[in-house]
Motif scaffolding. Structure first.
Motif, PDB file in Angstrom:
ATOM      1  N   GLY A  11      48.982 101.201  45.517  1.00 29.16           N
ATOM      2  CA  GLY A  11      50.197 101.624  46.186  1.00 29.16           C
ATOM      3  C   GLY A  11      50.488 103.097  45.921  1.00 29.16           C
ATOM      4  O   GLY A  11      50.035 103.679  44.938  1.00 29.16           O
ATOM      5  N   ARG A  12      51.272 103.704  46.812  1.00 31.06           N
ATOM      6  CA  ARG A  12      51.609 105.115  46.644  1.00 31.06           C
ATOM      7  C   ARG A  12      53.111 105.280  46.681  1.00 31.06           C
ATOM      8  O   ARG A  12      53.799 104.675  47.504  1.00 31.06           O
ATOM      9  CB  ARG A  12      50.966 105.942  47.748  1.00 31.06           C
ATOM     10  N   ARG A  13      53.620 106.116  45.768  1.00 34.37           N
ATOM     11  CA  ARG A  13      55.053 106.348  45.670  1.00 34.37           C
ATOM     12  C   ARG A  13      55.356 107.803  45.971  1.00 34.37           C
ATOM     13  O   ARG A  13      54.706 108.703  45.455  1.00 34.37           O
ATOM     14  CB  ARG A  13      55.553 106.007  44.265  1.00 34.37           C
ATOM     15  N   LEU A  14      56.372 107.998  46.804  1.00 33.48           N
ATOM     16  CA  LEU A  14      56.838 109.346  47.127  1.00 33.48           C
ATOM     17  C   LEU A  14      58.074 109.630  46.288  1.00 33.48           C
ATOM     18  O   LEU A  14      59.062 108.901  46.344  1.00 33.48           O
ATOM     19  CB  LEU A  14      57.171 109.461  48.613  1.00 33.48           C
ATOM     20  N   VAL A  15      58.017 110.702  45.500  1.00 30.58           N
ATOM     21  CA  VAL A  15      59.130 111.129  44.662  1.00 30.58           C
ATOM     22  C   VAL A  15      59.685 112.428  45.241  1.00 30.58           C
ATOM     23  O   VAL A  15      58.949 113.397  45.398  1.00 30.58           O
ATOM     24  CB  VAL A  15      58.682 111.345  43.198  1.00 30.58           C
ATOM     25  N   LEU A 100      59.869 104.748  47.810  1.00 28.42           N
ATOM     26  CA  LEU A 100      60.505 106.065  47.807  1.00 28.42           C
ATOM     27  C   LEU A 100      61.399 106.175  46.580  1.00 28.42           C
ATOM     28  O   LEU A 100      62.262 105.323  46.353  1.00 28.42           O
ATOM     29  CB  LEU A 100      61.342 106.246  49.078  1.00 28.42           C
ATOM     30  N   TYR A 101      61.166 107.223  45.804  1.00 33.78           N
ATOM     31  CA  TYR A 101      62.005 107.517  44.635  1.00 33.78           C
ATOM     32  C   TYR A 101      62.802 108.790  44.912  1.00 33.78           C
ATOM     33  O   TYR A 101      62.215 109.851  45.133  1.00 33.78           O
ATOM     34  CB  TYR A 101      61.150 107.703  43.380  1.00 33.78           C
ATOM     35  N   LEU A 102      64.113 108.662  44.914  1.00 28.70           N
ATOM     36  CA  LEU A 102      65.002 109.812  45.107  1.00 28.70           C
ATOM     37  C   LEU A 102      65.386 110.334  43.726  1.00 28.70           C
ATOM     38  O   LEU A 102      66.195 109.720  43.021  1.00 28.70           O
ATOM     39  CB  LEU A 102      66.231 109.405  45.912  1.00 28.70           C
ATOM     40  N   ALA A 103      64.789 111.457  43.326  1.00 21.01           N
ATOM     41  CA  ALA A 103      64.917 111.966  41.956  1.00 21.01           C
ATOM     42  C   ALA A 103      65.736 113.251  41.909  1.00 21.01           C
ATOM     43  O   ALA A 103      65.404 114.178  41.175  1.00 21.01           O
ATOM     44  CB  ALA A 103      63.536 112.188  41.353  1.00 21.01           C
TER      45      ALA A 103
END
Length: 979
Positions: A11-15, A100-103
């Motif tokens: 899996g791929r996560r967008l930060v 999606l990680y909203l950092a």
């Protein structure tokens, strides 16, 4: 669970973070399977101009506000034009991601940015809110492993604040345009901050100085104990100041009011010069004795760790950095993992930080400086940011400044934060403070008493690491010692010297950035994290300028504040503004609702049955100055009562008025009677950089008495037109006066000839002959025999020069414009044109050594005016900075601000696409078809194994260009008054 193991299944996560610098740092802490990208600040906002309003809303009455005031104050958000490419890129990356990680930052504004990202990107994958207050490997991995949901209450509070500021700014600012001057602005906190600065200047204008005198005596012990202390730091003599005569206290500065009169003349003795000198002479031969010795323990506890405002104040005092520069440097330190989050109102330290600080205390200072138990700090700042820790070095082991590899401002600011944090976990400083009272009888029988105070620090404790600065340059710092000799009650003393000292009361000090921030915080106005941007705004708007480090209000700000106080009193009321902050905090805490509160603020009437305290709170604030609960809309609807001339006029003397016009401040006063015996009115421009408290009636008359710069020199014998000399906004000049019927616009318009005076000329001595010579420019010197081009001598923005076609050459003096011959001009053109810099001019002024770079700082005259430089960084002087009056501190501050901005960003040029040769087209097409077929087959095989994903729309070249542009961009600030 570690980030790497969580993504092991492919899996791929967008930060998404705010800034490219932060993205780069975080990317290094996350394993494969994570893509870290920046939003580059806010991606959308309320429309900044009518051009940004979507076409379907343009005809609506509320469109100019960007807020639908008729439908629950629904905001109209648009994606910023400069962020559309970035939003497109984020959407493409999101299409290839599984989470999606909203950092974004963990404060209100960061929460709002995260919400805007979610609203615009419309993700179809799980969304997590990732928060952290330091950028270290452990902190980032901990944040990934423990995400939370978006806090909608924080978003509501921030959006309410944003809408409130928009309504305030967009409704009140046009009033200033119409009644004072175009392109002005009003803001919920900036207007109140400006009012504070103006009120302080009003106090200075009304202030009347008072003179008072006292005595200083130098005493030495003469008894048997004199000189037997045995302390190598002991002193033989000490000075003491007269405090009472015949039992009545001697008047000091605090006993006088701003009007120069004693507040309570019956309780103090006011010494004038004659009385003081007579008393000093009468005490010259007096025998003195020690009347009392009072000794008590001295103890000073460490200062709490930094929060945003205390960091700004201390950086101003110690490093000469303005609030804006401080926050810019702190932002870099945070993004690169050196300090924790720099927008916080907390003074607490985590257990990890306390342990790290205590370890360094023991290592660097020894166990004697380490208290038995860790120190804890707690303080409640109203309107606080939702951050959880003070500003400190990041990590569970603090890097010493020498270990960081930092330089310049970043090194100095990190060192300041590091020292303060370590000192906060050290022991108290202890010692003894002593007060000695000395008595004697003057020759005329008056009983006089002197006092001297001393302090000896026996254990410096935390002062070994850090001493806080002071706003008052005359204040003694905490580590200052003053030793007194060992004396006992009854010991005889001899007066070695007795002097009479004169003093004058001083007006209240102007605010500096540090003291204005402190004042705003104490009044609970605005949010501490936005004070830097507020001060930057009032400086940029020309409401305030700097004189050294002091903030001086312009005459323009007097007119603006005058209008706001008279017609929008509630909006600039200090208590009203503070109560608004309370209401916004209640919205953030879920104790009140946004829409009823905004309705009450804007429309004024109650919202029946809303069941919340917010509307009532706003109503109470609105009713602070009366029973009528009118809202903002009512205040800006009827402007007929506002007299534009009145709000911009200020009386200097009985017959002199200062007015703030559209082109700057000017004076109006009586002129000498004309030939008909009628007295006229005379005008004179007022220098914009003149502090208002220095415009005395005497100076006003002096300015009015000066030549107006509009006196007739004579008549041009060739044209018959009058020639006059004038003083313009850009310097003195001469011009011809055209007949009244001369067309000034259209095809047949005629412009008068004008010419600036030479530097060697003065307005009051220029003659008609001088003027005609100036108006004859440009002068034809002759024709180049080789090219046939005409050579002219001209006076330009950067000085005198020759011009031949497009080839220009500088002249060494203005007088050459009239004297240079063709032969001399050809000789100049025969020389190779200088491409490098001309010989360096000597500095205009030397300021000293910059505390950051430790380089000598000087003021130089450059192409675009005077500037300060340390040989590496150049900073142009502002309009209000005078070369003669500029202080070293102001020079260092300008350089600090310039360095904080970083190097100028360069825009990469797009390479022109090359056309493929015609002969290779057929072969290339065939190759492309084969490659496409091969890719199709491969894709079909892959489709059986994994779900299909949307392919990126960008080409590689376009993607590379976007990345380069993004990397060079900075974080954009939220528009408007976000205090």
């Amino acid at each position: 669970m570690s980030p790497t193991s969580e993504t092991a299944n492919g899996g791929r996560r967008l930060v998404i973070v705010e800034s490219p610098a932060k993205a780069k740092t975080i990317k290094g802490y996350l394993g494969p399977g994570y893509v870290v990208e920046a939003s580059v600040g806010h991606i959308r906002d309320l429309p900044g101009s009518a051009a940004e309003v979507p076409a379907k809303y343009k005809g609506r009455p509320w469109a100019r506000l960007g807020v639908n005031v008729d439908e629950d104050f629904e905001p109209l958000y648009v994606v910023n034009s400069d962020k559309k490419d970035q939003v497109k890129k984020l959407k493409e990356l999101l299409a290839e991601s599984d989470e999606l990680y909203l950092a974004t930052d963990e404060d209100r504004e960061g929460e709002a940015i995260a919400w805007h990202l979610r609203e615009v990107l419309k993700p179809k994958v799980p969304v997590r809110r990732m928060v952290f207050h330091e950028i270290t490997r452990d902190a980032i991995r901990e944040a990934v492993a423990n995400p939370r949901e978006l806090n909608q209450r924080l978003v509501d509070a921030q959006e309410t604040r944003r809408i409130l500021d928009r309504l305030y700014g967009f409704e009140v600012s046009p009033v200033l345009w119409k009644k004072v001057m175009p392109r002005l602005s009003a803001g919920r906190v900036q207007s109140v901050a400006t009012r504070l600065v103006v009120e302080r200047e009003r106090e200075r204008i009304a202030f009347r100085s008072a003179e008072y005198w006292d005595l200083t005596g130098t005493f030495a012990a003469t008894g048997p104990t004199a000189g037997t202390a045995g302390d190598p730091g002991e002193v033989e003599a000490f000075t003491a100041r007269l405090v009472s005569v015949n039992g009545r206290r001697v008047a000091q500065g605090r006993d006088f009011g701003p009007d120069g009169a004693l507040r309570d003349p019956g309780r103090v003795t006011h010494l004038d010069e004659a009385n003081a000198r007579a008393l000093a002479a009468g005490l010259a031969e007096t025998d003195f004795a020690v009347r009392a010795v009072e000794s008590k323990p001295y103890r000073r506890s460490p200062y709490a760790p930094f929060r945003t405002t205390t960091l700004q104040q201390e950086a101003s005092r110690k490093l000469g950095m303005g609030a804006k520069a401080t926050m810019q440097v702190a932002q870099r330190l945070y993004e690169n993992g050196f300090i924790t989050y720099m927008r916080t109102d907390s003074i607490t330290l985590s257990d990890t930080a306390v342990a790290a600080a205590r370890t360094q205390v023991a290592q660097l200072y020894g166990a004697d400086y380490l208290p038995e138990r860790p120190r804890s700090y707690a303080g409640k700042v109203k309107n606080a940011q939702e951050a959880h820790e003070a500003i400190r070095p990041s990590g569970d082991r603090f890097r010493t400044p020498a270990e960081t590899g930092l330089t310049g401002e970043q090194f100095r600011l990190y060192e300041l934060i590091w020292k303060r944090t370590v000192a906060s976990q050290m022991k108290d400083a202890v010692g003894q403070s002593v007060t000695v009272r000395v008595g004697g009888r003057a020759a005329d029988g008056r009983e006089c008493e002197f006092t001297a105070s001393g302090k000896v620090i026996t254990f410096h404790g935390f002062l070994k690491a850090y001493v806080e600065g002071a706003d008052d340059p005359e204040a003694e710092l905490d580590d200052r010692e003053r030793r007194l000799p060992r004396v006992a009650e009854g010991d005889p003393l001899a007066a070695r010297e007795m002097s009479a000292d004169g003093h004058a009361t001083k007006p209240p000090a102007r605010y500096t950035e540090a003291t204005l921030i402190k004042e705003l915080e104490e009044r609970e106005i605005g949010r501490p994290s936005t004070y830097a941007s507020i001060i930057s705004t009032i400086l940029d708007r020309r409401y305030v300028f700097k004189k050294g480090t002091a903030l001086v209000p312009s005459f323009l700000s007097f007119a603006v504040v005058n209008l706001l106080e008279q017609h929008f009193g509630r909006l600039v009321d200090y208590d009203f503004t503070a109560r608004m902050e309370d209401d916004l905090d209640r919205i953030a805490a879920g104790e009140a609702e946004s829409v009823p509160w905004l309705h009450r603020f804007y429309f004024g009437e109650s919202t029946p049955g809303d069941g919340t305290d917010a509307a009532e709170g706003a109503g109470a604030a609105a009713a602070a100055d009366g029973d009528h609960l009118g809202g903002l809309k009512e205040l800006v609807t009827d402007l007929g009562a506002i007299d534009a001339r009145e709000v911009s006029s200020f009386r200097v003397d009985d017959d002199i008025v200062l007015r703030v016009g559209r082109y700057g401040p000017y004076l109006e006063g009586p002129a000498e009677p004309g030939a008909d015996g009628e007295a006229g009115t005379r005008r004179a421009d007022v220098p914009e950089e003149l502090p208002p408290d220095e415009l005395t009636p005497e100076l006003a008359r002096e300015l009015l008495a000066k030549p107006t710069g509009d006196h007739e020199l004579g008549t041009d014998p060739e044209t018959g037109r009058p020639i006059v000399a004038r003083d313009g906004r850009y310097g003195p000049y001469v011009t011809e006066v055209l007949p009244e019927d001369t067309p000034k616009t259209g095809k047949n318009a005629v412009k008068p000839r004008t010419a600036s005076l030479f530097r060697s000329m003065a307005l009051d001595t220029v003659t008609l002959e001088d003027a005609l010579r100036l108006l004859s420019l440009p002068r034809v010197v002759g024709t180049d025999p080789e090219s046939g081009a005409e050579i002219t001598a001209q006076n330009g923005r950067y000085g005198p020069y020759l011009k031949k076609g497009t080839d220009s050459r500088s002249l060494s003096s203005e007088e050459q414009l009239f004297t240079i011959t063709l032969e001399e001009a050809l000789a100049i053109y025969a020389q190779p044109k200088q491409r490098g810099r001309a010989a360096a001019k000597p500095p205009l002024k030397e300021l000293g050594t910059d505390p950051v770079t430790e380089r000598p700082v000087v003021v130089k005259d450059g192409r675009f005016g005077p500037y300060v430089t340390d040989g590496e960084t150049n900073a142009t002087l502002r309009r209000d900075d005078d070369v003669e009056a500029i202080t070293p501190e102001r020079g260092y501050e300008l350089l600090a601000e310039k360095r904080a901005k970083g190097p100028a960003k360069k825009t990469a040029k797009k390479a022109a696409a090359k056309k493929a040769p015609a002969k290779k087209t057929a072969a290339k097409k065939a190759t492309t078809k084969k490659t496409a077929a091969k890719k199709t087959a491969t894709a079909k095989t892959a489709a059986k194994k994994t779900p299909a994903k949307k392919a990126p729309a960008k080409t590689a070249a376009k993607k590379a260009t976007t990345e380069r542009t993004t990397a060079g961009a900075g974080v954009s600030s939220h528009s408007g008054d976000t205090g």
